[in-house]
Scaffold this motif. Structure first.
Motif, short mmCIF file in Angstrom:
data_model
loop_
_atom_site.label_atom_id
_atom_site.label_comp_id
_atom_site.label_asym_id
_atom_site.label_seq_id
_atom_site.Cartn_x
_atom_site.Cartn_y
_atom_site.Cartn_z
N PRO A 84 14.64 34.67 58.52
CA PRO A 84 13.41 35.35 58.81
C PRO A 84 12.09 35.01 58.23
CG PRO A 84 15.32 37.05 58.12
CD PRO A 84 15.64 35.58 57.75
N PHE A 85 12.19 34.32 57.25
CA PHE A 85 10.94 33.67 56.61
C PHE A 85 10.56 32.38 56.98
CE2 PHE A 85 12.17 36.98 53.54
CZ PHE A 85 10.84 37.44 53.28
N VAL A 86 11.37 31.68 57.80
CA VAL A 86 11.09 30.44 58.06
C VAL A 86 11.05 30.40 59.77
CG1 VAL A 86 11.85 27.87 58.27
CG2 VAL A 86 12.54 29.31 56.36
N PHE A 87 11.31 31.46 60.47
CA PHE A 87 11.38 31.40 62.13
C PHE A 87 10.86 32.68 62.68
CE2 PHE A 87 14.68 28.31 60.55
CZ PHE A 87 14.16 27.11 60.74
N ASP A 88 10.47 33.66 61.85
CA ASP A 88 10.06 34.89 62.47
C ASP A 88 8.52 34.62 62.82
OD1 ASP A 88 9.34 37.38 63.14
OD2 ASP A 88 10.69 38.56 61.75
N GLY A 89 8.25 34.68 63.99
CA GLY A 89 6.91 34.36 64.44
C GLY A 89 5.95 35.75 64.22
N ARG A 90 6.50 36.71 63.84
CA ARG A 90 5.55 37.88 63.51
C ARG A 90 4.62 37.83 62.62
NH1 ARG A 90 10.37 41.86 65.19
NH2 ARG A 90 11.37 40.29 63.93
N PHE A 91 5.04 37.08 61.47
CA PHE A 91 4.27 37.08 60.18
C PHE A 91 3.68 35.64 60.02
CE2 PHE A 91 8.09 40.04 59.77
CZ PHE A 91 7.04 41.03 59.44
N ILE A 92 3.51 34.81 61.18
CA ILE A 92 2.60 33.74 61.00
C ILE A 92 1.01 34.18 60.63
CG2 ILE A 92 1.73 31.74 62.27
CD1 ILE A 92 4.38 31.72 63.82
N LYS A 93 0.63 33.38 59.60
CA LYS A 93 -0.72 33.65 59.34
C LYS A 93 -1.71 32.47 59.67
CE LYS A 93 0.89 36.48 55.29
NZ LYS A 93 1.00 36.20 53.67
N GLU A 94 -2.89 32.78 60.03
CA GLU A 94 -3.89 31.38 60.38
C GLU A 94 -4.18 30.81 58.88
OE1 GLU A 94 -8.38 30.80 61.57
OE2 GLU A 94 -7.21 32.56 62.55
N LYS A 95 -4.23 31.41 57.93
CA LYS A 95 -4.65 30.90 56.49
C LYS A 95 -3.42 31.14 55.68
CE LYS A 95 -9.52 30.38 56.71
NZ LYS A 95 -9.49 29.03 56.66
N GLY A 96 -3.02 30.42 54.74
CA GLY A 96 -1.98 30.62 53.79
C GLY A 96 -0.48 31.02 54.77
N ASN A 97 -0.30 30.38 55.54
CA ASN A 97 1.02 30.66 56.19
C ASN A 97 2.06 29.97 55.36
OD1 ASN A 97 2.39 31.28 58.50
ND2 ASN A 97 2.48 29.12 58.83
N SER A 98 3.13 30.64 55.15
CA SER A 98 4.32 30.23 54.23
C SER A 98 5.54 30.12 55.20
CB SER A 98 4.47 30.99 52.98
OG SER A 98 3.31 30.84 52.22
N GLY A 99 6.48 29.12 54.91
CA GLY A 99 7.68 29.31 55.34
C GLY A 99 7.78 28.83 56.98
N ASN A 100 7.14 29.64 58.07
CA ASN A 100 7.29 29.34 59.24
C ASN A 100 6.29 28.24 59.70
OD1 ASN A 100 7.66 28.98 61.91
ND2 ASN A 100 7.66 31.44 62.25
N HIS A 101 6.49 27.07 59.18
CA HIS A 101 5.61 25.87 59.40
C HIS A 101 5.64 25.49 60.75
CE1 HIS A 101 3.64 26.38 55.55
NE2 HIS A 101 4.69 26.25 54.73
N SER A 102 6.97 25.61 61.50
CA SER A 102 6.98 25.28 62.91
C SER A 102 6.30 26.23 63.76
CB SER A 102 8.43 25.13 63.16
OG SER A 102 9.04 26.52 63.15
#
Length: 581
Positions: free
Chosen positions: A479-497
């Motif tokens: 969930p931390f690497v692939f859940d798109g609902r928690f992508i942030k414009e700044k300070g994005n972590s985990g889901n760098h894809s």
């Protein structure tokens, strides 16, 4: 989350590492590589140097500054270890023991491991009596609530976001500015804190190990500047901190060992010397002369230093190399052309030469090739190999996929790596280039790496980074690497894809709702293969954390729950008098 800072390995390193580990010749897949006893792991699961004596100065030799020490922003494995073991305490923490026992929870600020109610949607913790900050004022439940709330602040990006994912009313919350507070975190008295979750979360006690759940008194909060001077609730406080140069910790005289069964606080002072270049750290610790005998390494042993260590029994006896349980990956920007096409992303998976990456990071004595997304600990001990891509890649298959995507002429892109990972960038560049994917390498200082790739609008198409589960559950990885609902414009972590896939997110919610742990574990493992086939990332390596220590160091081991980093709760000196600087 963790990041290695390696550089180019020489042919000698590779030959030594391959020979010493008995690598079977001719094997083509990661799953089928057979290895003999790893010469770098003889100290795994053991305490090196005996029991420390109280006193003296422990030196940490480092190539970099910390990413963040503010507990609201601290989410890099080594930084979390340093911060939560020395500067601030959390509701719960991990036991200070090597090996598997280091994955067991124990109390810290809280009296017990938490009491759940309402079907694991409400969690209550009671703080121990007598807890104090560095100025002698009491630590309260309201201070823990305040730090949880400030972790939502837009000017404090990059930290753990378990609170944002689980707390009732978290949507749209922007922190405690202007007196705004979360009603789902209640403090009925100074020693009681209650968390109300929007869905059941039986593993919530594990989340309270993270720095988000440490106390910050409102009177000491200085916004982004708090990063430079966190107010201590742990055994040490900051005496001086010159960014990128030196951090000096001294004892917090108001910390009481009677309230803390984990931290031993052996040294009187801890000095972190930053900005060391080249092989300085490795060479100084190999020699272990003078004050360096009382020093430990922050960054992993560089590949070209491996022969200096593994060929000398007395030096090898001072090497820690616990597995980090972190998967290193090439993450692709799935929301930007050409990587919005799954065939282009799959071409990267097939073109990537993991054998070259293995060589660039010190050989199989220090790393293993990755064949899945989650590390082996979340797959019952060993990663599956569902794609069955040869270790050296399949260039013709990659070219075929590019042709099917209308990119027969190739594509041009860029990858961001840490400065210490330049050799990794070169291995990526060369291996993808074989298939017609032209890669430009951009390097970033390790201390600024995560902030840089967390800027989603300005970052490169490709980034090389890794993810480590915060505790042994698939719920802390996929969930931390692939859940798109928690992508942030700044300070994005985990889901760098920047992966946003409706079917994947729906399945994550279904698994999170499962009450049978075995059923959930199996479902996470199955989802791993499903996501891998959609190719948001190309798995690269499972790394170890090779760290050299000085001859005067005692109580040292790589803590499995902190990515193999030295456990600063217990490390100290054999003879404090020899550490005089």
């Amino acid at each position: 989350m963790n990041k290695r800072t390696y550089t180019l390995a020489t042919a000698l390193v590779t030959a030594l590492a391959l020979g010493a580990t008995g690598c079977a010749g001719g094997d083509k897949t990661g799953a089928d590589r057979s290895r003999g006893k790893n010469p770098a792991t003889s100290n795994n699961g053991a305490v090196v140097g005996g029991t420390p004596q109280k006193g003296g100065t422990l030196t940490v030799l480092s190539n970099q500054d910390f990413t963040h020490l503010d507990p609201a922003r601290n989410w890099v494995m080594g930084d979390m270890d340093f911060g939560t073991r020395l500067l601030y305490r959390t509701l719960l923490t991990y036991k200070a023991e090597p090996g598997a026992k280091g994955g067991e929870l124990t109390t810290d600020l809280a009296e017990d491991l938490g009491v759940s109610s309402n079907g694991a949607k409400t969690w209550t913790f009671k703080l121990k009596p007598g807890l104090k900050y560095e100025d002698g004022t009491p630590i309260t439940a309201q201070d823990v609530k305040y730090n949880v709330e400030r972790s939502f602040s837009p000017d404090l990006p990059g930290g753990p976001d378990y609170a944002a994912r689980y707390l009732v009313g978290a949507e749209g919350y922007k922190g405690p500015a202007q007196g705004r507070h979360l009603d789902s975190v209640k403090t009925p008295d100074d020693r009681t804190i209650v968390f109300e979750l929007r869905k059941p979360f039986a593993e919530f006690p594990y989340a309270t190990v993270l720095p988000t759940f440490s106390p910050v008194p409102k009177s000491q909060d200085k916004g982004p500047q708090y990063d430079n001077r966190p107010f201590s609730s742990g055994p040490y406080k900051i005496e001086t901190y010159a960014r990128d140069k030196q951090l000096v910790l001294v004892r917090n005289t108001h910390w009481s060992a009677s309230t803390d069964t984990v931290r031993k606080a052996y040294p009187d002072r801890i000095v972190v010397t930053m900005g060391l270049k080249g092989n300085q750290v490795d060479d100084r610790l190999v020699a272990s002369a003078g004050a360096d005998a009382s020093a430990v390494a922050w960054a992993s042993l560089r590949p070209e230093s491996t022969p200096k260590v593994l060929t000398k029994p007395d030096v090898k006896a001072r090497l820690l190399a616990e597995t980090t349980n972190c998967t290193e990956m090439v993450q692709m920007h799935t929301g930007r052309a050409p990587f919005d096409d799954v065939r282009v992303r799959q071409a990267v998976q097939y073109a990537l030469d993991r054998e070259a990456l293995l060589t660039a990071t010190g050989g199989p004595a220090l790393n293993d090739p990755a064949t899945a997304l989650m590390p082996g600990v979340l797959h019952g001990g060993k990663q599956p190999d569902t794609l069955k891509i040869p270790l050296t890649g399949d260039v013709e298959k990659a070219k075929q996929l590019l042709k099917e995507a209308g990119k027969e002429g190739g594509v041009s892109t860029s990858v961001t790596v840490s400065t210490g990972d330049k050799a990794v960038g070169e291995a990526i560049q060369q291996s993808l280039g074989r298939a017609g994917i032209k890669v430009t390498i951009e390097t970033v200082d390790p201390g600024a790496f995560y902030d840089t790739i967390g800027e989603t609008k300005t970052r490169t198409d490709l980034v090389y980074t890794g993810w480590c589960p915060d505790f042994p559950s698939g719920s802390t990885f996929l969930p931390f690497v692939f859940d798109g609902r928690f992508i942030k414009e700044k300070g994005n972590s985990g889901n760098h894809s920047l992966f946003r896939d409706d079917a994947t997110m729906k399945r994550m919610d279904e698994i999170a709702a499962m009450t049978d742990a075995q059923q959930a574990n199996k479902a996470w493992q199955e989802l791993d293969a499903t996501i891998l086939a959609k190719a948001p990332t190309a798995p690269a390596l499972i790394e170890r954390k090779p760290l050299l220590i000085g001859t005067n160091i005692a109580g040292a081991y790589g803590h499995t729950s902190f990515g193999g980093q030295i456990d600063y709760a217990t490390v100290g000196l054999k003879d404090p008098s020899k550490s005089t600087r």
